[in-house]
Design a protein around this motif. Structure first.
Motif, short mmCIF file in Angstrom:
data_model
loop_
_atom_site.label_atom_id
_atom_site.label_comp_id
_atom_site.label_asym_id
_atom_site.label_seq_id
_atom_site.Cartn_x
_atom_site.Cartn_y
_atom_site.Cartn_z
N HIS A 1 52.10 33.31 -47.77
CA HIS A 1 52.88 34.17 -48.70
C HIS A 1 53.34 35.03 -48.47
O HIS A 1 54.47 36.07 -48.40
CB HIS A 1 51.78 34.68 -49.57
CG HIS A 1 52.31 35.11 -51.07
ND1 HIS A 1 53.52 35.64 -51.13
CD2 HIS A 1 52.04 36.27 -52.19
CE1 HIS A 1 53.72 36.82 -52.42
NE2 HIS A 1 52.34 37.06 -52.71
N LYS A 2 52.34 36.14 -47.43
CA LYS A 2 52.83 37.17 -46.67
C LYS A 2 51.96 37.30 -45.36
O LYS A 2 50.96 36.40 -45.39
CB LYS A 2 52.32 38.45 -47.77
CG LYS A 2 52.85 38.77 -48.63
CD LYS A 2 53.03 40.35 -49.60
CE LYS A 2 54.20 40.33 -50.44
NZ LYS A 2 54.35 41.46 -51.22
N LEU A 3 52.49 38.60 -44.42
CA LEU A 3 51.62 38.00 -43.33
C LEU A 3 52.00 39.53 -42.91
O LEU A 3 52.88 39.62 -43.14
CB LEU A 3 51.37 36.82 -42.27
CG LEU A 3 52.93 36.49 -41.31
CD1 LEU A 3 51.99 35.64 -40.24
CD2 LEU A 3 53.82 36.18 -42.38
N THR A 4 51.01 39.67 -42.20
CA THR A 4 51.67 40.67 -40.72
C THR A 4 50.40 41.23 -39.92
O THR A 4 49.48 40.90 -39.54
CB THR A 4 51.70 42.52 -41.77
OG1 THR A 4 51.87 43.25 -41.15
CG2 THR A 4 49.45 42.27 -42.93
N ASP A 5 50.76 41.58 -39.13
CA ASP A 5 50.65 42.06 -37.78
C ASP A 5 50.30 43.00 -37.10
O ASP A 5 49.33 43.99 -36.13
CB ASP A 5 50.38 41.02 -35.81
CG ASP A 5 52.00 41.83 -35.97
OD1 ASP A 5 52.37 42.28 -36.55
OD2 ASP A 5 52.48 41.11 -34.80
N ASP A 6 50.94 44.47 -38.57
CA ASP A 6 49.69 45.85 -38.84
C ASP A 6 48.50 46.12 -38.58
O ASP A 6 48.00 45.78 -38.53
CB ASP A 6 51.28 46.09 -39.36
CG ASP A 6 51.17 48.39 -39.47
OD1 ASP A 6 50.17 48.26 -39.29
OD2 ASP A 6 52.04 48.42 -39.27
N GLU A 7 48.60 46.76 -36.52
CA GLU A 7 47.52 46.86 -36.38
C GLU A 7 46.81 48.10 -37.45
O GLU A 7 44.96 48.32 -38.22
CB GLU A 7 47.28 47.99 -34.98
CG GLU A 7 47.29 46.97 -33.88
CD GLU A 7 47.33 48.46 -33.06
OE1 GLU A 7 46.77 48.64 -32.43
OE2 GLU A 7 47.46 47.42 -31.60
N ARG A 8 47.46 48.25 -38.50
CA ARG A 8 46.81 49.57 -39.11
C ARG A 8 46.36 48.97 -40.42
O ARG A 8 45.08 48.52 -41.50
CB ARG A 8 47.54 50.84 -39.33
CG ARG A 8 47.56 52.34 -38.22
CD ARG A 8 49.18 52.60 -38.73
NE ARG A 8 50.50 51.78 -39.31
CZ ARG A 8 51.93 52.52 -38.90
NH1 ARG A 8 52.08 53.23 -39.81
NH2 ARG A 8 52.93 50.70 -39.27
N VAL A 9 46.92 47.48 -40.69
CA VAL A 9 46.85 47.17 -42.02
C VAL A 9 45.31 46.17 -41.82
O VAL A 9 44.85 45.90 -42.29
CB VAL A 9 48.24 45.49 -41.91
CG1 VAL A 9 47.85 44.73 -44.06
CG2 VAL A 9 49.50 46.61 -43.04
N LEU A 10 45.31 45.13 -40.41
CA LEU A 10 44.30 44.64 -40.70
C LEU A 10 43.07 45.79 -40.55
O LEU A 10 42.32 45.23 -40.67
CB LEU A 10 44.51 44.24 -38.53
CG LEU A 10 45.48 43.55 -38.57
CD1 LEU A 10 46.41 42.85 -37.11
CD2 LEU A 10 44.44 41.58 -39.16
N ALA A 11 43.06 47.07 -39.64
CA ALA A 11 41.72 47.99 -39.82
C ALA A 11 41.21 47.84 -41.83
O ALA A 11 39.87 47.76 -41.49
CB ALA A 11 42.38 48.61 -39.64
N GLU A 12 42.51 48.34 -42.06
CA GLU A 12 42.68 48.78 -43.58
C GLU A 12 41.43 47.35 -44.14
O GLU A 12 40.97 47.37 -44.85
CB GLU A 12 43.42 48.66 -44.07
CG GLU A 12 43.61 49.20 -45.31
CD GLU A 12 42.31 51.22 -45.52
OE1 GLU A 12 42.43 50.84 -46.49
OE2 GLU A 12 42.71 51.61 -44.59
#
Length: 508
Positions: A409-420
């Motif tokens: 559905h959605k995805l991201t490799d943003d480091e801030r999102v991964l950490a959050e």
């Protein structure tokens, strides 16, 4: 004949009236009311026309000639119910008909019109045809219909010069609640109206729903598309507060409108779906089905390569048989892995474009150059060995059929999102993948949920932790140099995503 229980007056059924006599007495509601103008003088009214419907749901067109408009105009409004008698019956069979009735009503100076009470039972004033029937032309194509759908892409508005006259045209693609799509062409004031609406709502993400009254299917350049009958006759509503548009929006909101799928059906409602948020790394591509598929430009159905009888056409379409005019659609199956296991996830075109930072035109050119070999472009390989946060719906199709490929559905490799996501997950435990490639929510089972708010997708809200995006709808430009209409579905497909409504998701 039908009897009116209120006053016991007997009225004739609209479906039964014909030219055999003039002593008909009908009770009808005004569905539409408009004033046609002369072609060579668009400022001069030619008549007052109406579409009328009776209690049985039968429709008929009525015309009041120009000289009689002052006599009858004040008696008619849209939605009004009237008793009409002593009128003429004319033929109504032609290339384009507003209603299927073989006759239409012409008013005499002596025609009688009486005010009446509303129908006891609700009669649907609209004549909608399903998208599949429109695409298959499974209806009387001479007869106008009403159209309701969500605008998913538009081309820039163009100015067509024809016989020394300028006409504005906007090509767009609309879809129904199931995700079935159809090409639409809006001309003149309707093109301007949609262009203005989109420009004024450029920064909004709400879906754009259109309701086109009195539409038709027309062939241009060998292609079928939908358009208005006549500008002065048809009516275009855009996100108006009408019951039909509001109901469509309500049903749309009940679905996951951001999942790119050929069938956006009940698989995606809250009663039949579980959502999981997973952190995993893309480790490879599953090329069994290639990285794109071809679809028929006429009906948008997936086609297969025809190796048996090339003379008949290079591709075979279930609906249109042998075809040559197709468009490509990106669908990549990636293998993902976390510390607990691996699985297969599907990425669609909108994901891929954002991840590799390439546009739709570039992708279409890659498909054209690939010539069916299904050799994945090198540019895609930047996805390998990258860790992403995936938001994955687990549908009943997956659960009941043991189907192990899951749509992202959605995805991201943003480091801030991964950490959050890691921080927000209880005890730093996100959803994992078990030994059989099934995304799980520990303990090892998928839990059904009955509410969007209880859905696992909300355990870690990807929208809440993803940096906001400035991506939106780009303004529509007028191409004043176009002097002919080039209707090519393959060309249209190549640029149809220059404008997305709602705006494209960009999670970086």
């Amino acid at each position: 004949m039908a009897a009116n229980n209120a006053d016991q007056v007997v009225f004739d059924k609209v479906a039964e009236i014909n030219a055999s006599k003039e002593s008909w007495n009908i009770r009808v509601k005004v569905v539409m009311l408009w004033k046609p103008t002369y072609i060579n003088n668009p400022n001069m009214v030619a008549s007052l026309d109406m579409i009328l419907i009776d209690q049985e749901g039968s429709r008929i067109q009525a015309t009041i000639k120009k000289n009689l408009i002052p006599v009858f105009e004040s008696l008619f409004d849209e939605g009004a119910v009237r008793e009409i008698s002593n009128f003429a019956m004319a033929s109504n069979e032609s290339e384009y008909m507003l209603v299927p009735h073989k006759h239409k009503i012409n008013f005499y100076k002596t025609t009688k019109v009486r005010v009446s009470t509303d129908f006891v039972d609700t009669v649907d004033p609209y004549h909608f045809i399903s998208f599949p029937d429109l695409l298959a032309r499974n209806f009387d194509t001479r007869v106008a219909f009403d159209f309701l759908g969500e605008v998913v892409s538009t081309d820039p508005m163009r100015v067509i010069v024809e016989y020394g006259r300028e006409k504005r045209l906007m090509n767009l693609v609309a879809q129904d609640l199931s995700g079935t799509r159809i090409a639409v062409a809006l001309w003149g004031g309707f093109a301007m109206k949609l262009n203005t609406y989109i420009s004024q709502h450029n920064n909004e993400t709400a879906p754009v729903i259109i309701l086109l009254r009195l539409a038709k299917i027309k062939i241009w350049g060998g292609k079928y598309f939908l358009q208005q009958i006549i500008i002065s006759t048809s009516k275009l509503h855009i996100n108006d507060d009408m019951p039909q548009i509001l109901e469509f929006k309500s049903n749309l909101n009940a679905l996951d409108t951001n999942v790119e799928s050929s069938s956006r059906t009940s698989q995606l409602n809250s009663d039949t779906e579980v959502g999981l948020t997973i952190i995993a790394t893309i480790i490879g591509f599953d090329m069994d089905d290639g990285w794109y598929s071809f679809y028929c430009c006429d009906c948008s159905k997936k086609v297969t390569k025809n190796d048996d009888d090339v003379d008949a056409g290079p591709f075979h379409c279930v609906g249109c048989r042998f075809v040559s005019d197709v468009f490509g659609k990106i669908r990549i199956v990636v293998r993902v892995q976390d510390e607990s296991g691996s699985s297969s996830f599907v990425l669609f075109e909108r994901h891929v474009k954002d991840l590799i930072h390439r546009g739709n035109q570039w992708l279409m050119e890659k498909i054209a150059k690939d010539q069916g070999r299904q050799q994945i472009p090198d540019e895609f390989k930047i996805l390998l060995n990258k860790k992403f946060v995936f938001k994955v719906p687990i549908s009943m199709l997956n659960l009941q059929n043991n189907y192990r490929v899951y749509t992202v559905h959605k995805l991201t490799d943003d480091e801030r999102v991964l950490a959050e996501v890691t921080k927000r997950s209880p005890n730093h435990q996100h959803h994992n993948i078990n030994d059989n490639g099934i995304p799980i929510n520990k303990p090892n089972k998928v839990e059904n949920t009955n509410s969007v708010h209880d859905d696992n997708l909300d355990v870690v809200d990807l929208e809440a932790v993803t940096p906001s995006s400035s991506t939106g709808k780009r303004p529509i430009e007028i191409d004043a140099n176009t002097d002919s209409l080039e209707w090519s579905s393959s060309k249209t497909r190549a640029v149809q995503d220059t404008l997305k409504i709602p705006k494209l998701e960009k999670l970086d």
